[in-house]
Write an enzyme that holds these catalytic residues in place. Structure first.
Site, mmCIF file in Angstrom:
data_model
loop_
_atom_site.group_PDB
_atom_site.id
_atom_site.type_symbol
_atom_site.label_atom_id
_atom_site.label_comp_id
_atom_site.label_asym_id
_atom_site.label_seq_id
_atom_site.Cartn_x
_atom_site.Cartn_y
_atom_site.Cartn_z
ATOM 1 N N THR A 180 0.814 -1.207 0.000
ATOM 2 C CA THR A 180 0.000 0.000 0.000
ATOM 3 C C THR A 180 0.853 1.264 0.000
ATOM 4 O OG1 THR A 180 -1.693 -1.184 1.244
ATOM 5 C CG2 THR A 180 -1.882 1.201 1.166
ATOM 6 N N GLU A 183 -5.122 -14.634 1.919
ATOM 7 C CA GLU A 183 -5.065 -13.443 2.765
ATOM 8 C C GLU A 183 -6.463 -13.048 3.231
ATOM 9 O OE1 GLU A 183 -3.751 -8.722 2.507
ATOM 10 O OE2 GLU A 183 -2.983 -10.157 1.042
#
Length: 382
Positions: A127, A245
């Site tokens: 990110t 995930e």
């Protein structure tokens, strides 16, 4: 309802984890929350017990058992004790799969023993400020210069980044005007590399024992020998691991919702209002009956998804459905449970307050609920 996804080996592992969490985690958890991280010594201890290396081949000091259900047990037992092991979960469920899938023989020799023992801590830096879930919009760059890549860029919301010895960085090594997803590469940045700096530790409303930081890379020379997999193939690698995930988030959500339910049932039996136990009121019974039913439904969906993952059949859409449903159930369950604690539920001394604030992130990280809905909609041809 009876669950049938675990074997006797898993249940024996559960007993070990339950004992470790009770003796080594619970007594120190409040201190770790104040510190904003788990200490290195905790990882060392978990590694010495074999809890961090189950999936790592035996030749590197691991257990050689690539069975995701052991990771499920670890999360469930932490939740049962009303704590979370966020950085441990991220290392095992989110980051380790990249090393297992894409590390070459030399990288395995260098890194796997430390990963199994808990001596090497990891993080993954995807990110960036302003990109959020848009991985194709990554702006960090890595230009090839002989036997090195020169890495520049910034990352944010990096779980475990404060203590990480190895950081998998997603960077752009080439640009394809017609394909934003092409040209991304995974590079392993090691602690101490010149130009690699850790920024501020971010203050969060929940998951206080899990450090989250900003990272910066200024002309960091990363050896080609630290590249995971092929150059330019990272987007496909990231997509391959996303189902696990997202399932990992769902596992924690259901386990924590169940923990909230159990804690609330115990509380309302003891707490009296107007001279009667809170449990005696019809509203209490109806609320907790609804919570129990939703949690059971989420558990059934989750267990089915876990088995699909183990069989290599969990699709991106099914993982998205599971994460969406389980995290939304968690939100409703914890909110309704906290309400039954009344004013005490708002006090940090009660675990329900921590469960409430910790729950909010699950509908955001690993892909927001809105992104999950987009994925599911696409699977419907919409």
């Amino acid at each position: 309802m009876r669950r049938d996804i675990f074997t006797p080996d898993h249940e024996a592992f559960r007993e070990l984890v339950r004992d470790v969490v009770a003796k080594e985690v619970v007594p120190h958890y409040t201190e770790w929350e104040r510190a904003g991280r788990l200490p290195r010594e905790t990882f060392h201890h978990l590694g010495s017990l074999g809890l961090l290396g189950m999936a790592i081949p035996e030749q590197y000091g691991g257990g050689g058992v690539a069975d995701y259900r052991y990771n499920v047990v670890l999360q469930e037992e932490a939740a049962r004790a009303l704590v979370t092991l966020g950085t441990v979960r991220t290392q095992l469920d989110v980051i380790l799969p990249y090393f297992l899938a894409y590390a070459d023989a030399g990288q395995r020799e260098r890194w796997f023993p430390g990963l199994a023992s808990g001596r090497l801590l990891t993080a993954i830096a995807m990110t960036e400020p302003g990109t959020g879930s848009d991985l194709a919009g990554i702006r960090a760059t890595a230009e090839r210069d002989g036997e090195n890549y020169v890495l520049n860029g910034a990352k944010t919301f990096i779980t475990g980044g404060l203590l990480a010895d190895l950081v998998i960085v997603v960077a752009r090594t080439s640009t394809e005007p017609d394909d934003r997803r092409a040209g991304l590469t995974l590079l392993v940045v090691e602690d101490g590399m010149p130009g690699f700096t850790r920024g501020r530790v971010l203050e969060k409303m929940g998951i206080k024992a899990q450090d989250t930081v900003e990272l910066a890379f200024d002309q960091v020379r990363v050896p080609v020998a630290n590249r995971l997999g092929e150059e330019g193939a990272a987007f496909g690698y990231l997509g391959h691991n996303l189902p696990q995930e997202r399932l990992t988030v769902a596992v924690g959500s259901v386990a924590q919702a169940r923990a909230a339910l159990d804690a609330t049932v115990a509380y309302v039996k003891e707490r009296t209002v107007f001279g009667k136990p809170v449990a005696s009121f019809q509203n209490t019974k109806f609320e907790l009956a609804s919570v129990a039913t939703e949690v059971e439904a989420a558990q059934a969906m989750l267990d089915r998804a876990v088995l699909a993952l183990i069989d290599g059949e969990l699709s991106g859409a099914d993982a998205a459905k599971t994460k969406l449903f389980c995290t939304e159930v968690q939100a409703r369950a914890v909110d309704r449970c906290l309400q039954l604690f009344g004013g005490y539920g708002y006090m940090q001394e009660y675990a329900i307050a921590r469960l409430y604030t910790d729950a909010r992130i699950t509908r955001i990280y690993g892909g927001t609920s809105e992104v999950m809905k987009v994925i599911v909609a696409k699977s419907l041809g919409l």
